[in-house]
Design a protein around this motif. Structure first.
Motif, mmCIF file in Angstrom:
data_model
loop_
_atom_site.group_PDB
_atom_site.id
_atom_site.type_symbol
_atom_site.label_atom_id
_atom_site.label_comp_id
_atom_site.label_asym_id
_atom_site.label_seq_id
_atom_site.Cartn_x
_atom_site.Cartn_y
_atom_site.Cartn_z
ATOM 1 N N LEU A 41 -8.008 1.200 4.031
ATOM 2 C CA LEU A 41 -7.707 0.001 4.814
ATOM 3 C C LEU A 41 -7.753 0.320 6.310
ATOM 4 C CD1 LEU A 41 -4.696 -1.422 2.777
ATOM 5 C CD2 LEU A 41 -7.047 -2.197 2.731
ATOM 6 N N THR A 42 -8.868 0.800 6.765
ATOM 7 C CA THR A 42 -8.965 1.195 8.166
ATOM 8 C C THR A 42 -9.032 0.004 9.117
ATOM 9 O OG1 THR A 42 -11.360 1.364 7.934
ATOM 10 C CG2 THR A 42 -10.082 3.378 7.634
ATOM 11 N N PHE A 43 -9.343 -1.178 8.604
ATOM 12 C CA PHE A 43 -9.479 -2.349 9.465
ATOM 13 C C PHE A 43 -8.128 -2.950 9.854
ATOM 14 C CE2 PHE A 43 -9.661 -3.687 5.084
ATOM 15 C CZ PHE A 43 -8.775 -4.755 5.036
ATOM 16 N N LEU A 44 -7.040 -2.550 9.182
ATOM 17 C CA LEU A 44 -5.720 -3.087 9.507
ATOM 18 C C LEU A 44 -5.136 -2.379 10.717
ATOM 19 C CD1 LEU A 44 -4.015 -3.506 6.039
ATOM 20 C CD2 LEU A 44 -4.738 -5.289 7.578
ATOM 21 N N PRO A 45 -4.630 -3.120 11.665
ATOM 22 C CA PRO A 45 -3.999 -2.475 12.818
ATOM 23 C C PRO A 45 -2.636 -1.880 12.441
ATOM 24 C CG PRO A 45 -3.896 -4.855 13.034
ATOM 25 C CD PRO A 45 -4.697 -4.564 11.805
ATOM 26 N N GLY A 46 -2.211 -0.905 13.204
ATOM 27 C CA GLY A 46 -0.942 -0.246 12.941
ATOM 28 C C GLY A 46 0.255 -1.162 13.115
ATOM 29 N N GLY A 47 0.087 -2.228 13.880
ATOM 30 C CA GLY A 47 1.182 -3.166 14.086
ATOM 31 C C GLY A 47 1.619 -3.856 12.800
ATOM 32 N N ILE A 48 0.695 -4.048 11.883
ATOM 33 C CA ILE A 48 1.045 -4.686 10.604
ATOM 34 C C ILE A 48 1.972 -3.770 9.813
ATOM 35 C CG2 ILE A 48 0.078 -5.437 8.410
ATOM 36 C CD1 ILE A 48 -1.790 -7.011 9.955
ATOM 37 N N ILE A 49 1.697 -2.480 9.843
ATOM 38 C CA ILE A 49 2.559 -1.527 9.143
ATOM 39 C C ILE A 49 3.942 -1.523 9.776
ATOM 40 C CG2 ILE A 49 2.837 0.897 8.515
ATOM 41 C CD1 ILE A 49 -0.252 1.079 8.614
ATOM 42 N N TRP A 50 3.995 -1.540 11.095
ATOM 43 C CA TRP A 50 5.284 -1.585 11.787
ATOM 44 C C TRP A 50 6.048 -2.853 11.439
ATOM 45 C CZ3 TRP A 50 8.002 2.105 13.688
ATOM 46 C CH2 TRP A 50 7.387 3.252 14.177
ATOM 47 N N LEU A 51 5.348 -3.983 11.376
ATOM 48 C CA LEU A 51 6.012 -5.237 11.027
ATOM 49 C C LEU A 51 6.593 -5.200 9.615
ATOM 50 C CD1 LEU A 51 3.681 -7.952 12.559
ATOM 51 C CD2 LEU A 51 5.985 -7.335 13.270
ATOM 52 N N LEU A 52 5.868 -4.602 8.674
ATOM 53 C CA LEU A 52 6.386 -4.490 7.314
ATOM 54 C C LEU A 52 7.644 -3.626 7.272
ATOM 55 C CD1 LEU A 52 3.087 -4.109 5.267
ATOM 56 C CD2 LEU A 52 4.713 -5.987 5.137
ATOM 57 N N PHE A 53 7.617 -2.491 7.967
ATOM 58 C CA PHE A 53 8.783 -1.613 7.981
ATOM 59 C C PHE A 53 9.962 -2.258 8.713
ATOM 60 C CE2 PHE A 53 5.816 2.145 7.342
ATOM 61 C CZ PHE A 53 6.181 2.295 6.012
ATOM 62 N N LEU A 54 9.701 -2.910 9.829
ATOM 63 C CA LEU A 54 10.783 -3.569 10.565
ATOM 64 C C LEU A 54 11.362 -4.745 9.783
ATOM 65 C CD1 LEU A 54 9.401 -3.469 14.210
ATOM 66 C CD2 LEU A 54 11.247 -2.103 13.224
ATOM 67 N N ALA A 55 10.517 -5.470 9.069
ATOM 68 C CA ALA A 55 11.025 -6.557 8.230
ATOM 69 C C ALA A 55 11.886 -6.010 7.100
ATOM 70 C CB ALA A 55 9.868 -7.375 7.669
ATOM 71 N N ALA A 56 11.490 -4.878 6.516
ATOM 72 C CA ALA A 56 12.287 -4.259 5.459
ATOM 73 C C ALA A 56 13.645 -3.816 6.005
ATOM 74 C CB ALA A 56 11.543 -3.073 4.857
ATOM 75 N N ILE A 57 13.665 -3.251 7.197
ATOM 76 C CA ILE A 57 14.928 -2.827 7.801
ATOM 77 C C ILE A 57 15.801 -4.035 8.100
ATOM 78 C CG2 ILE A 57 15.926 -1.795 9.884
ATOM 79 C CD1 ILE A 57 13.499 0.135 9.858
ATOM 80 N N ALA A 58 15.200 -5.111 8.610
ATOM 81 C CA ALA A 58 15.971 -6.324 8.918
ATOM 82 C C ALA A 58 16.575 -6.927 7.649
ATOM 83 C CB ALA A 58 15.080 -7.344 9.617
ATOM 84 N N VAL A 59 15.823 -6.950 6.559
ATOM 85 C CA VAL A 59 16.343 -7.491 5.307
ATOM 86 C C VAL A 59 17.454 -6.592 4.757
ATOM 87 C CG1 VAL A 59 15.737 -7.979 2.902
ATOM 88 C CG2 VAL A 59 14.275 -8.779 4.735
ATOM 89 N N ALA A 60 17.317 -5.280 4.913
ATOM 90 C CA ALA A 60 18.366 -4.373 4.453
ATOM 91 C C ALA A 60 19.652 -4.578 5.247
ATOM 92 C CB ALA A 60 17.895 -2.926 4.575
ATOM 93 N N ILE A 61 19.538 -4.762 6.547
ATOM 94 C CA ILE A 61 20.723 -5.022 7.373
ATOM 95 C C ILE A 61 21.339 -6.358 6.993
ATOM 96 C CG2 ILE A 61 21.466 -5.535 9.732
ATOM 97 C CD1 ILE A 61 19.420 -3.403 10.655
ATOM 98 N N LEU A 62 20.512 -7.368 6.776
ATOM 99 C CA LEU A 62 21.016 -8.673 6.367
ATOM 100 C C LEU A 62 21.725 -8.594 5.014
ATOM 101 C CD1 LEU A 62 21.104 -11.673 7.162
ATOM 102 C CD2 LEU A 62 18.994 -11.947 5.879
ATOM 103 N N SER A 63 21.187 -7.810 4.098
ATOM 104 C CA SER A 63 21.820 -7.629 2.796
ATOM 105 C C SER A 63 23.167 -6.948 2.937
ATOM 106 C CB SER A 63 20.906 -6.814 1.881
ATOM 107 O OG SER A 63 21.551 -6.516 0.676
ATOM 108 N N TYR A 64 23.244 -5.944 3.788
ATOM 109 C CA TYR A 64 24.506 -5.241 4.005
ATOM 110 C C TYR A 64 25.545 -6.168 4.648
ATOM 111 C CZ TYR A 64 27.947 -2.060 5.919
ATOM 112 O OH TYR A 64 29.123 -1.448 6.247
ATOM 113 N N VAL A 65 25.119 -6.931 5.645
ATOM 114 C CA VAL A 65 26.036 -7.847 6.321
ATOM 115 C C VAL A 65 26.504 -8.927 5.350
ATOM 116 C CG1 VAL A 65 26.140 -9.640 8.102
ATOM 117 C CG2 VAL A 65 25.177 -7.414 8.634
#
Length: 64
Positions: free
Chosen positions: A33-57
């Motif tokens: 998947l070389t055509f995907l920019p690195g920002g998409i990967i960052w968005l997936l990881f940041l969204a996962a972290i945000a959902v984990a924090i929301l779950s904890y809260v």
């Protein structure tokens, strides 16, 4: 929706986002998947972290 079912749903969403992020990261590293920019990967990881924090809260804060 009760708190336990909401927390279960948030945990499932966290797992899905984290799994997708790792899969995209590995496939991009292998050159599939070389055509995907690195920002998409960052968005997936940041969204996962945000959902984990929301779950904890949600689990610890009684009004949420």
């Amino acid at each position: 929706m009760s708190q336990s079912s909401l927390n279960r749903r948030l945990t499932q969403v966290f797992g899905i986002l984290l799994g997708m992020g790792i899969a995209v990261w590995l496939l991009r590293g292998f050159g599939v998947l070389t055509f995907l920019p690195g920002g998409i990967i960052w968005l997936l990881f940041l969204a996962a972290i945000a959902v984990a924090i929301l779950s904890y809260v949600q689990k610890t804060w009684w009004r949420f």
